[in-house]
Design an enzyme around this catalytic site. Structure first.
Site, short mmCIF file in Angstrom:
data_model
loop_
_atom_site.label_atom_id
_atom_site.label_comp_id
_atom_site.label_asym_id
_atom_site.label_seq_id
_atom_site.Cartn_x
_atom_site.Cartn_y
_atom_site.Cartn_z
N ASP A 91 0.86 -1.56 0.03
CA ASP A 91 -0.28 0.51 -0.13
C ASP A 91 0.72 1.26 0.12
O ASP A 91 1.76 1.04 0.27
CB ASP A 91 -0.63 0.29 1.34
N ASP A 267 -7.09 -8.32 1.35
CA ASP A 267 -6.69 -7.91 3.05
C ASP A 267 -7.34 -7.03 3.88
O ASP A 267 -8.33 -6.28 3.76
CB ASP A 267 -5.40 -6.58 2.25
N CYS A 305 -12.59 -27.80 10.06
CA CYS A 305 -10.97 -27.52 9.49
C CYS A 305 -9.74 -27.96 9.50
O CYS A 305 -9.50 -28.71 10.51
CB CYS A 305 -10.69 -25.85 10.19
N CYS A 307 -6.54 -27.13 8.75
CA CYS A 307 -5.42 -25.56 9.44
C CYS A 307 -3.86 -26.89 10.55
O CYS A 307 -4.39 -27.46 11.60
CB CYS A 307 -5.42 -24.90 10.09
N CYS A 310 -5.87 -26.94 13.41
CA CYS A 310 -6.72 -27.36 14.54
C CYS A 310 -6.34 -29.08 14.25
O CYS A 310 -7.00 -30.03 14.60
CB CYS A 310 -7.47 -27.35 13.61
N HIS A 336 -4.12 -19.49 12.76
CA HIS A 336 -5.84 -20.51 12.11
C HIS A 336 -6.51 -19.51 11.32
O HIS A 336 -6.77 -19.89 10.51
CB HIS A 336 -6.22 -21.19 14.00
#
Lengths: 372, 372
Positions: A91, A267, A305, A307, A310, A336
């Site tokens: 940005d 974002d 999930c 991930c 998890c 997570h």
């Protein structure tokens, strides 16, 4: 940079795209984790790659002040500095100059401001903001704009938007004159909640012909309905064959609303900031790991999930870590939440490709809004 | 638990051993990262395994107060709770009861204290300290002892040591009566800087026949010479065929002094605490990443280190992260310092096996003490 729309959902504006950047491909819709100071808070670069991060966000205002552009020129850019070999977007820092720094003067030439770190004086022109971003070396750089606060009168919003368009022209010209290899410049549509201003800004920027376009000035305090309206007042005026990036958005439900309306990139600091406050995104809604009932809950944070958190850790352990003030709590919560957002974007993409985005969105929200 | 001395250095007391515990093998000499609250500060369990951590330390006082022993009984112990499948050692919490908690009364029966967290009242007897550790479920548990502060008179040290021996007998008896599967109990030798007290304590504990022995009451403010003297006054009175653990030590140079005198196991918060303060261990000594000269230093933290941090990141990046207040700075510094200590212990072991420990120590210290 090239962008290709690979699929369009037949029932709405959602699209699946392929963005080819200097440091690799990005499959859209995509969520971009925020690494303001060349680090996604609490995360290691290897971890970010392991959960499927395709592109990171960094911030030119922060990196200009510290460590400074000279360092990026010495080391050869932010990818080398961070050792992150996938795409990066910076940005311009316009938002931070107007929100974080102490401003001294805003003119059509630019903004004089004082660093929030040490009070030192600086002057950003549109051209200077481009030079800073070229030095940092991201794959996508952004025009220097003024992001209006909320609420703002239509007159003020119009005046600000026209300055942003003027600055966009200067940014575009300076970027073209320097012709940086592998750095695409995006224009940013402002106009607050006023549809006519949004349209006027979009058309003016499209006339300047940018490689991509962002929708700015949202997620600044307006209602969800106003945010959706701002997207609807903007997206139809942007070229079909260019990527669209909704800045600073957002929670899972907002991301899906925007995808439905043809937005490709997102974002937001919320997944990382919420994580550090103990709030976990799950398929059944947000979960506050500080709540007493999780102290003896040996299930994973989100049973749906896959991930790394998890797969390995329990709510009880995360709860203990958080209550004990352990930094690992912040890490695991962040890992997570980012995984959740990346999976959500990937699932949205699959749904678009299969032409069932509306159904996907409904099913997701039914569960997500049911609450824990 | 079994322990086997695999090699002895011909020129000193250093030994290489193999400790077989319920959750796996530990090759000594070994450094044990400290995970007081069931988390090594800033580290993830996967990372700890990836840098070769063989055994972790946790603390019974802290875990008794939070999350509490009931939780460990429910989940089946600390390995399940943390999802760490390698060995764990718990300190009894004696040190913390005497240093962190507000003590109300110490008698030969035990200690009445108030929690440092919420002021709640608790009473630890030697038997209770063993029960707490059995519930937590570590592979090695420690006797409840009084760790004398420094300096302390010989009379006070003697009185305290004799109480520690008395408590050790109670711990030993209670542990034997409960006969926990896969949990070995270590006795702790006290006696401050007084060689006769050290000998008396060691002999009394050896008469009680523990699976292993610790040297406690060091690293409490005494000089390095006094610490070495305490080791020399203790180690010769411990059985050759049992593991020896020097509690709370230490910096690399102290670890090597102790290995030379026959110590097998070490723990210390210094590598992790120093890391969070920006201090990195390197083969050329400690490096303070906050120093200005590292801002433009694109070399690895330690050119002679093969850890994940030194393979990927530069001093300049670590310096930027630290100055920017990024949590990743604390993580990477910690990962490096722990890797350094684990590598040092592994290199010391190799040197012992090859019968060249003294030369190894001299070479290491020559470089390490040369300073950055």
């Amino acid at each position: 940079m090239t962008f290709e729309v690979e699929a369009r959902d037949p029932a709405c504006g959602a699209r699946a795209g392929l963005l080819r950047l200097a440091h690799g491909e990005v499959r859209t819709p995509i969520f971009m984790p925020v690494g303001t100071q060349a680090s996604v808070k609490t995360m290691d670069q290897g971890e970010l790659a392991s959960i499927g991060t395709q592109i990171l966000l960094a911030n030119a205002y922060h990196l200009y002040l510290r460590p400074g552009t000279e360092l990026f020129e010495t080391v050869g850019g932010i990818h080398q500095f961070m050792t992150w070999d996938r795409p990066v977007l910076t940005d311009s820092g316009g938002f931070q100059v107007f929100s974080l720094a102490q401003m001294n003067k805003v003119t059509r030439e630019g903004v004089e401001f004082r660093s929030h770190l040490d009070g030192s004086r600086h002057f950003f022109t549109p051209a200077r903001a481009i030079d800073v971003q070229i030095a940092i070396g991201a794959d996508i750089i952004m025009c220097f704009d003024e992001c209006t606060s909320y609420p703002v009168s239509e007159e003020q919003a119009a005046e600000s938007m026209r300055m942003t368009v003027d600055w966009a022209g200067q940014c575009r010209a300076h970027w073209a004159s320097r012709a940086p290899a592998g750095q695409a410049l995006f224009g940013i549509v402002q106009g607050s909640v006023y549809p006519e201003l949004r349209r006027e800004c979009a058309e003016a920027l499209v006339a300047l012909d940018f490689p991509g376009y962002a929708i700015g000035g949202v997620s600044v305090g307006e209602s969800k309905a106003e945010m959706v309206a701002a997207i609807e007042a903007t997206a139809p005026h942007l070229p079909e064959d260019k990527p669209r990036y909704l800045m600073g958005v957002g929670p899972p439900e907002d991301l899906l609303e925007a995808v439905e309306r043809g937005v490709d990139m997102f974002d937001c600091i919320m997944p990382t900031r919420d994580a550090r406050n103990g709030s976990l995104f799950t398929s059944q809604g947000k979960l506050n790991i500080k709540a007493g009932r999780y102290l003896r809950d040996f299930g994973p944070p989100d049973p749906n999930c896959g991930c790394p958190v998890c797969r390995r850790y329990s709510r009880a352990y995360l709860s203990h870590l958080y209550r004990s003030g352990e930094i690992l709590a912040l890490r695991l919560n962040t890992l997570h939440n980012l995984s959740f957002m990346l999976s959500l974007a990937a699932a949205a993409r699959d749904a678009v490709i299969q032409g069932r985005f509306i159904q996907f969105k409904r099913t997701f929200l039914q569960s997500y809004m049911s609450g824990q």
